[in-house]
Design an enzyme around this catalytic site. Structure first.
Site, mmCIF file in Angstrom:
data_model
loop_
_atom_site.group_PDB
_atom_site.id
_atom_site.type_symbol
_atom_site.label_atom_id
_atom_site.label_comp_id
_atom_site.label_asym_id
_atom_site.label_seq_id
_atom_site.Cartn_x
_atom_site.Cartn_y
_atom_site.Cartn_z
ATOM 1 N N ARG A 255 11.237 -71.153 34.321
ATOM 2 C CA ARG A 255 12.444 -70.411 34.075
ATOM 3 C C ARG A 255 12.299 -68.975 33.346
ATOM 4 O O ARG A 255 13.174 -68.296 33.186
ATOM 5 C CB ARG A 255 12.944 -71.315 32.852
ATOM 6 C CG ARG A 255 13.824 -72.646 33.432
ATOM 7 C CD ARG A 255 14.315 -73.574 32.346
ATOM 8 N NE ARG A 255 13.329 -74.369 31.755
ATOM 9 C CZ ARG A 255 13.421 -74.774 30.535
ATOM 10 N NH1 ARG A 255 14.503 -74.620 29.683
ATOM 11 N NH2 ARG A 255 12.467 -75.575 29.968
ATOM 12 N N TYR B 95 2.248 -26.215 22.628
ATOM 13 C CA TYR B 95 1.589 -27.190 23.296
ATOM 14 C C TYR B 95 0.021 -26.810 22.845
ATOM 15 O O TYR B 95 -0.588 -26.007 23.363
ATOM 16 C CB TYR B 95 1.771 -27.223 25.119
ATOM 17 C CG TYR B 95 0.448 -28.116 25.478
ATOM 18 C CD1 TYR B 95 0.324 -29.398 24.974
ATOM 19 C CD2 TYR B 95 -0.445 -27.637 26.310
ATOM 20 C CE1 TYR B 95 -0.290 -30.482 25.771
ATOM 21 C CE2 TYR B 95 -1.433 -28.449 26.897
ATOM 22 C CZ TYR B 95 -1.357 -29.721 26.683
ATOM 23 O OH TYR B 95 -2.400 -30.615 26.916
ATOM 24 N N ASN C 236 -3.423 -20.880 11.634
ATOM 25 C CA ASN C 236 -1.862 -21.003 11.717
ATOM 26 C C ASN C 236 -1.396 -20.653 13.156
ATOM 27 O O ASN C 236 -1.847 -19.516 13.765
ATOM 28 C CB ASN C 236 -1.351 -19.839 10.724
ATOM 29 C CG ASN C 236 0.278 -20.225 10.836
ATOM 30 O OD1 ASN C 236 0.967 -20.690 11.570
ATOM 31 N ND2 ASN C 236 0.777 -19.711 9.401
ATOM 32 N N ASN D 65 -4.759 -25.224 29.334
ATOM 33 C CA ASN D 65 -6.052 -25.756 29.383
ATOM 34 C C ASN D 65 -6.489 -26.381 30.683
ATOM 35 O O ASN D 65 -7.444 -26.893 31.243
ATOM 36 C CB ASN D 65 -5.860 -27.343 28.587
ATOM 37 C CG ASN D 65 -4.818 -27.986 28.817
ATOM 38 O OD1 ASN D 65 -3.876 -27.549 29.331
ATOM 39 N ND2 ASN D 65 -4.917 -29.359 28.607
ATOM 40 N N ARG E 31 0.006 -7.977 25.145
ATOM 41 C CA ARG E 31 1.292 -7.790 25.770
ATOM 42 C C ARG E 31 1.221 -5.948 25.862
ATOM 43 O O ARG E 31 0.757 -5.265 25.626
ATOM 44 C CB ARG E 31 2.426 -7.939 24.561
ATOM 45 C CG ARG E 31 2.113 -7.164 23.416
ATOM 46 C CD ARG E 31 3.322 -7.798 22.083
ATOM 47 N NE ARG E 31 3.251 -6.836 21.277
ATOM 48 C CZ ARG E 31 3.160 -7.373 19.873
ATOM 49 N NH1 ARG E 31 2.825 -8.470 19.688
ATOM 50 N NH2 ARG E 31 3.145 -6.610 18.929
#
Ligand code: UD1
Ligand code: MG
Length: 467
Positions: free
Chosen positions: A18, A371, A382, A391, A445
């Site tokens: 059942r 991430y 920090n 990674n 940058r």
């Protein structure tokens, strides 16, 4: 009380059609563990001898699950509960030893230990050859009915399918849990017939056999229907789950844990929580999760195999698995800690941060939108919003090391393998591909170009073109 001279037999050969499942019913999980595991615990709490599990359907899976916790006998064809118990004879030894045998069902996990202890005690005190657990209910359904004579003496059990209309009216039913004296049990098992509506060897007929031969039989009555509730359908599985969770949450509350909405949480029976921790609604806690004292677990948190220290706040909708969270840490809302995450003391992991195989030293912070995978983050580092440890090169995973006290500017990509030295800075928006020595600044940058008046000139040109 755990006893030497008590053997336990657990009936677990039936498939459970059942359930409409490919999996045998006793391996379906309730409160995080297969149903039969709860029964094994119960057996282990009463007897120091390993229980004998009668296996049939899917025996390999059942034996793999129960492992060293049990002894096994095989019932090849399911010819009835009496036949199932008969198979346990050889495992007890020859001749059958003079001991008591507790018979449990692998699909009946909610019987309380105290109830079984009482069953055994009454059995012994009255000098019975057989004692069963019965239940008084307004819904006797398909249970076997307990037939007593005018003086109230237990005479026999009649299965619902074999019962007369008058017998079907009986409200005392057989819970399917028994203690027998072993020699008497096996003597009468060998006399059973299949002369009944199901053509099976009924264990229940042993009771009448004993009674008719002048042996003493008796019943301990429970009024709590969950104690004999067997899992035969998904609906009963859900009832078992919610009862197990309810009992566990009540035990945790007795130990000082606050549940703001105890009926709206899902907590495996294996989960431990310290005093003065507050658990919000819609929280799911699974597996080997342990939570310390004075923590706040906000609504919608889902933890699986997570070790949480003391004074930790885990905010709404955080998901964590196979992770460790140190004392005084703060996680979430909406954080995702994947396996191998280890957060030290007072670490902060904020909203929309995903971590995997990442170790954060004491006081390190990743407060927003990052991430951090295959990484080691030093104390008090920090990590700015939007930082990504790159990674994976498409073939292999590489490690990122961020030194103690380092500062990673927002929107940086750290292309692993790479090391940021202690106290170093990474300028916002940098793509870091080479190691950064301690106390250095790395900036990658493109330099900013500023053209004075460019925007107003453009607007004028657009006006001229009729745009
Ligand atoms: C049994 C009792 C019934 C009682 C009910 C309580 C009998 C004849 N009837 O009925 O009086 O009210 O339990 O739940 O015993 N099993 C085997 N091998 C078999 C048959 C069964 O291992 O050949 C196992 C099943 O897997 C299950 C347990 O024994 O774990 C009980 O069998 P089940 O078929 O559910 O018995 P019921 O008809 O419910
Ligand atoms: Mg049954």
């Amino acid at each position: 009380m755990t006893e030497q001279n008590l053997e336990t037999v657990i009936l677990a050969a039936g498939l459970g059609t059942r359930m409409k499942s490919d999996t045998i019913k006793i391996l379906h999980r309730a409160a995080g563990r297969p149903i039969i595991d709860h029964v094994l615990d119960l057996a282990g709490s009463l007897s120091s001898r390993k229980p004998i599990v009668v296996v049939g359907h899917q025996r390999d899976a059942v034996m793999a699950n129960c492992g060293e916790r049990a002894r096994y006998v095989v019932q090849d064809r399911q010819l009835g509960t009496g036949h199932a118990v008969m198979q346990a004879g050889p495992a007890l030894g020859e001749p059958i030893p003079d001991c008591s045998v507790l018979i449990l069902s692998g699909d009946v996990p909610l019987t309380r230990r105290e109830t079984l202890a009482k069953l055994i005690e009454e059995h012994r005190n009255n000098g019975n050859a057989g004692t069963l657990l019965s239940m008084v209910t307004d819904e006797p359904a398909m249970y076997g009915r307990i037939v007593r004579d005018e003086s109230g003496e237990l005479m026999r059990i009649v299965e619902a399918k074999d019962a007369s209309p008058e017998e079907l009216e009986i409200r005392e039913v057989n819970g399917g849990i028994y203690v027998f004296e072993a020699p008497a049990l096996f003597q009468f098992l060998s006399t059973l017939s299949t002369d009944n509506s199901q053509g099976e060897y009924y264990l229940t007929d042993v009771i009448a056999g004993l009674k008719n031969s002048g042996r003493k039989v008796g019943a301990v009555i429970t009024n709590d229907p969950v104690e004999t509730l067997g899992v035969n359908s998904r609906a009963e599985l859900a009832m078992v789950e919610s009862e197990l969770v309810r009992r566990h949450v009540e035990a945790l509350m007795r130990e000082g844990v606050t549940f703001r909405n105890p009926s709206a949480v899902s907590v495996d029976t294996s989960v431990r929580i310290g005093a003065d921790t507050i658990v919000g609604p819609f929280v799911t806690l699974e597996g080997s999760t342990t939570i310390g004292q004075h923590c706040i677990i906000e609504p919608g948190v889902h933890l699986k195999n997570v070790e949480v220290g003391d004074h930790v706040t885990i905010r709404t909708s955080t998901v964590a698995e196979d992770a460790t969270i140190g004392d005084h840490a703060s996680v979430g809302p909406f954080a995702h800690l994947r396996p191998g995450t280890v957060l030290g003391k007072s670490v902060k992991v904020g909203n929309f941060v995903e971590t995997k195989k990442a170790k954060f030293g004491e006081g390190a912070k990743a407060s927003h939108l990052s991430y951090i995978g295959d990484a080691e983050v030093g104390a008090d580092a920090n990590i700015g919003a939007g930082t990504i440890t790159c990674n994976y090169d498409g073939v292999n995973k590489h490690k990122t090391t961020i030194g103690a006290g380092a500062f990673i500017g927002s929107d940086s990509q750290l292309v692993a393998p790479v090391t940021i030295g202690d106290g170093a800075y990474v300028g916002a928006g940098s793509t870091v591909t080479k190691d950064v020595p301690p106390d250095a600044l790395a900036l990658s940058r493109a330099p900013q170009k500023t053209i004075a008046g460019w925007a107003s000139k453009r607007r004028e040109e657009m006006k001229k073109d009729g745009k």
